[in-house]
Design a protein around this motif. Structure first.
Motif, PDB file in Angstrom:
ATOM      1  N   ARG A  69      -1.536  57.234 -84.559  1.00  0.00           N
ATOM      2  CA  ARG A  69      -0.974  57.192 -85.901  1.00  0.00           C
ATOM      3  C   ARG A  69      -0.380  55.578 -85.938  1.00  0.00           C
ATOM      4  O   ARG A  69       0.498  55.495 -85.230  1.00  0.00           O
ATOM      5  CB  ARG A  69       0.024  58.196 -86.364  1.00  0.00           C
ATOM      6  CG  ARG A  69       0.504  58.108 -87.764  1.00  0.00           C
ATOM      7  CD  ARG A  69       1.458  59.314 -88.113  1.00  0.00           C
ATOM      8  NE  ARG A  69       2.193  59.109 -89.548  1.00  0.00           N
ATOM      9  CZ  ARG A  69       1.493  59.552 -90.666  1.00  0.00           C
ATOM     10  NH1 ARG A  69       0.248  60.084 -90.469  1.00  0.00           N
ATOM     11  NH2 ARG A  69       1.990  59.170 -91.690  1.00  0.00           N
TER      12      ARG A  69
ATOM     13  N   SER B   9       1.152  67.523 -91.087  1.00  0.00           N
ATOM     14  CA  SER B   9       2.053  66.474 -90.562  1.00  0.00           C
ATOM     15  C   SER B   9       1.997  65.977 -89.232  1.00  0.00           C
ATOM     16  O   SER B   9       1.553  67.114 -88.500  1.00  0.00           O
ATOM     17  CB  SER B   9       3.502  67.172 -90.772  1.00  0.00           C
ATOM     18  OG  SER B   9       4.550  66.221 -89.791  1.00  0.00           O
TER      19      SER B   9
ATOM     20  N   PRO C  92      -0.408  51.038 -92.585  1.00  0.00           N
ATOM     21  CA  PRO C  92       0.470  51.798 -91.794  1.00  0.00           C
ATOM     22  C   PRO C  92       0.489  53.381 -92.383  1.00  0.00           C
ATOM     23  O   PRO C  92       0.130  53.238 -93.788  1.00  0.00           O
ATOM     24  CB  PRO C  92       1.802  51.272 -92.060  1.00  0.00           C
ATOM     25  CG  PRO C  92       1.506  49.777 -91.967  1.00  0.00           C
ATOM     26  CD  PRO C  92       0.178  49.925 -92.844  1.00  0.00           C
ATOM     27  N   GLY C  93       0.592  54.407 -91.648  1.00  0.00           N
ATOM     28  CA  GLY C  93       0.655  55.754 -92.150  1.00  0.00           C
ATOM     29  C   GLY C  93      -0.883  56.487 -91.737  1.00  0.00           C
ATOM     30  O   GLY C  93      -0.979  57.636 -91.810  1.00  0.00           O
ATOM     31  N   THR C  94      -1.863  55.459 -91.514  1.00  0.00           N
ATOM     32  CA  THR C  94      -3.239  56.067 -91.166  1.00  0.00           C
ATOM     33  C   THR C  94      -3.098  56.794 -89.873  1.00  0.00           C
ATOM     34  O   THR C  94      -2.437  56.469 -88.875  1.00  0.00           O
ATOM     35  CB  THR C  94      -3.938  54.910 -91.051  1.00  0.00           C
ATOM     36  OG1 THR C  94      -3.964  54.176 -92.332  1.00  0.00           O
ATOM     37  CG2 THR C  94      -5.413  55.212 -90.645  1.00  0.00           C
ATOM     38  N   THR C  95      -3.753  58.003 -89.864  1.00  0.00           N
ATOM     39  CA  THR C  95      -3.917  58.748 -88.484  1.00  0.00           C
ATOM     40  C   THR C  95      -5.293  58.545 -88.159  1.00  0.00           C
ATOM     41  O   THR C  95      -6.376  59.008 -89.008  1.00  0.00           O
ATOM     42  CB  THR C  95      -3.463  60.266 -88.685  1.00  0.00           C
ATOM     43  OG1 THR C  95      -2.133  60.330 -88.993  1.00  0.00           O
ATOM     44  CG2 THR C  95      -3.678  61.122 -87.393  1.00  0.00           C
TER      45      THR C  95
ATOM     46  N   VAL D 250       2.268  53.348 -87.057  1.00  0.00           N
ATOM     47  CA  VAL D 250       3.567  53.343 -87.724  1.00  0.00           C
ATOM     48  C   VAL D 250       3.813  52.186 -88.596  1.00  0.00           C
ATOM     49  O   VAL D 250       4.115  52.165 -89.776  1.00  0.00           O
ATOM     50  CB  VAL D 250       4.656  53.448 -86.706  1.00  0.00           C
ATOM     51  CG1 VAL D 250       5.897  53.401 -87.399  1.00  0.00           C
ATOM     52  CG2 VAL D 250       4.486  55.015 -85.999  1.00  0.00           C
TER      53      VAL D 250
END
Length: 115
Positions: free
Chosen positions: A109, A56, A92-95, A111
């Motif tokens: 990251r 996470s 969105p959600g890509t790190t 958002v």
């Protein structure tokens, strides 16, 4: 009322499709992101490896901070297309992997995009 329900649902679906298509064709210039700012290459490699294995983002940020691996700075912010063009090619959600940032490293990251 029940006779109008299919017509209403059809209109609702059309509105959702229009919103989706607008979002796909609009080119946002700003994105909301979260940062993990790390002090050195070892910290960046350690936290980066944790994230690559499915950890996470927020748990990794908390762990890095508790172990003294982070540098001062806001965790959330807004970036522009000019500052980080690579972010605008992601969802969105890509790190993103650790990247050099001043004297340390940063993991970003995505958002959300701002309209």
């Amino acid at each position: 009322m029940w006779r109008d329900t299919p017509e209403y649902l059809g209109e609702l679906l059309i509105w959702e499709i229009e919103d989706y298509l607008t979002a796909q064709t609009a080119k946002p210039e700003r994105a909301r992101v979260a940062f993990i700012r790390l002090a050195d290459e070892w910290a960046a490699a350690s936290i980066g490896a944790e994230l690559e294995t499915g950890g996470s983002f927020y748990a990794a940020a908390k762990r890095a901070d508790s172990l003294g691996m982070t540098t001062p700075g806001d965790m959330f912010g807004v970036v522009t297309r000019d500052e980080h063009p690579e972010i605008f090619k992601a969802v969105p959600g890509t790190t993103f992997p650790p990247a050099p940032d001043g004297d340390g490293y940063v993991i970003i990251r995505l958002v959300a995009f701002e309209p």
